[in-house]
Design a protein around this motif. Structure first.
Motif, short mmCIF file in Angstrom:
data_model
loop_
_atom_site.label_atom_id
_atom_site.label_comp_id
_atom_site.label_asym_id
_atom_site.label_seq_id
_atom_site.Cartn_x
_atom_site.Cartn_y
_atom_site.Cartn_z
N ALA A 1 -23.42 -22.42 25.15
CA ALA A 1 -24.74 -22.71 25.71
C ALA A 1 -24.89 -22.12 27.10
O ALA A 1 -25.95 -21.60 27.46
N TRP A 2 -23.82 -22.22 27.90
CA TRP A 2 -23.88 -21.65 29.24
C TRP A 2 -24.06 -20.14 29.18
O TRP A 2 -24.83 -19.57 29.95
N ARG B 1 -34.73 -12.91 31.98
CA ARG B 1 -35.97 -13.37 32.60
C ARG B 1 -36.13 -12.76 33.99
O ARG B 1 -37.23 -12.31 34.37
N ASP B 2 -35.02 -12.73 34.76
CA ASP B 2 -35.10 -12.14 36.10
C ASP B 2 -35.43 -10.66 36.02
O ASP B 2 -36.18 -10.12 36.85
N TRP C 1 -30.10 -15.41 29.14
CA TRP C 1 -31.55 -15.60 29.18
C TRP C 1 -32.08 -15.52 30.61
O TRP C 1 -33.13 -14.94 30.86
N ARG C 2 -31.33 -16.10 31.56
CA ARG C 2 -31.78 -16.06 32.95
C ARG C 2 -31.80 -14.63 33.47
O ARG C 2 -32.73 -14.22 34.16
N ASN C 3 -30.75 -13.85 33.16
CA ASN C 3 -30.73 -12.46 33.61
C ASN C 3 -31.87 -11.66 32.99
O ASN C 3 -32.50 -10.82 33.66
N VAL D 1 -25.44 -18.38 26.75
CA VAL D 1 -26.81 -18.08 26.32
C VAL D 1 -27.77 -18.26 27.48
O VAL D 1 -28.69 -17.44 27.70
N TRP D 2 -27.61 -19.35 28.24
CA TRP D 2 -28.50 -19.58 29.39
C TRP D 2 -28.36 -18.46 30.42
O TRP D 2 -29.36 -18.01 30.99
N TRP D 3 -27.12 -18.03 30.67
CA TRP D 3 -26.90 -16.98 31.65
C TRP D 3 -27.55 -15.67 31.23
O TRP D 3 -28.21 -15.00 32.03
#
Length: 297
Positions: A182-183, A193-194, A189-191, A185-187
């Motif tokens: 999960a971490w 998005r940025d 997704w955040r990159n 995937v979040w990382w």
């Protein structure tokens, strides 16, 4: 002739009386030792290797005493060894001479031994007497048994059911992998998005598609990123406003000043030759530095 005959016995008798008087004279009396205030150790329950301490108060009638030579350390009898003496100070500021003794032999049955008395000379006072003290010592093995009982065999241990433990371990590992996944995937997704939303991330993506970095379009990409970060049009005059709103860009202030100076010359020069963009300006390096500074926030 008769006077000489009587004079010789008289002289002999006088000499004999003088010698008898000298022989009967008492020798000079030695200083009398004074009973010291002593803290004695426990008088029972010691076995081979135990250490106990005697303490003698270095004070007499309210006057502090300076001790003379301390008792010599070493083996003192069959049972005890004396350790080097030391001076201790209690909470009331009184000084004590502490002497440790160690039991270096073991009896075959419970026995009472005696710690020998001591006398301690002082530098400017009476001798202090430390009385004898009885100590009860015992053997290492129970009385009447010369040998320890034999070692008992190891007790067999029944095999424990491990299915529940294995199941719990599997669930823990699965939960750990789930959290790590999960971490990740979040990382990602955040990159992503940025990269889509942050001004300099978009500028970097656009600039990479431009081959001619000397073109004005390439410079406009950097300008759009700076304007989006400040929320208004940025020029050399209001650059401090951008740095106040985006403090992460302050380390790049010198490079931004140089960028705006070069940009003013390119976009607003009266002389067309001077306004022509020159190749070699590190535009891509500046954009990468702005993107990296933005990413660290």
């Amino acid at each position: 002739m008769s006077r000489r005959r009587f004079a010789a016995p008289a002289v002999a008798l006088a000499a004999a009386l003088a010698l008898a008087g000298l022989a009967g004279a008492e020798p000079a009396a030695a200083p009398i030792a004074v009973q010291a205030v002593v803290e004695q150790p426990r008088a029972f329950g010691y076995v081979l290797g135990d250490v106990f301490t005697q303490r003698m108060l270095l004070q007499q009638e309210g006057r502090s005493l300076e001790p003379g030579p301390a008792p010599a350390a070493g083996r003192i009898d069959r049972w005890l060894e004396r350790r080097p003496a030391r001076i201790e100070t209690d909470a009331r500021g009184r000084r004590w001479l502490a002497i440790d003794y160690q039991l270096v032999n073991a009896p075959l049955a419970p026995t009472v031994i005696t710690v020998a008395p001591l006398e301690l000379a002082t530098a400017s006072g009476p001798r202090l007497a430390l009385p004898a003290w009885p100590i009860g010592i015992g053997p290492l093995t129970p009385p009447g048994q010369g040998d320890l009982p034999p070692l008992q065999p190891d007790r067999p241990v029944e095999a424990r059911e491990t299915h529940a433990i294995e199941r719990q371990l599997q669930l823990s590992v699965a939960a750990l992998l789930g959290v790590a996944g999960a971490w990740l995937v979040w990382w990602l997704w955040r990159n992503a998005r940025d990269a889509r939303n942050r001004p300099f991330a978009r500028a970097w993506r656009e600039l990479r598609r431009i081959d001619d970095l000397a073109s004005l379009d390439a410079w406009r990409v950097i300008h759009r990123g700076l304007n989006a970060s400040a929320g208004c049009a940025v020029h050399a005059g209001n650059l401090p406003r951008l740095l106040a709103q985006a403090p992460y860009l302050r380390p790049l202030q010198v490079r931004l000043d140089d960028f705006y100076r070069e940009s003013t010359q390119r976009f607003f020069a009266v002389d067309a030759a001077a306004a022509a963009p020159a190749a070699g300006y590190p535009l891509r390096s500046l954009c990468r530095a702005l993107r990296d500074a933005e990413r660290r926030t």
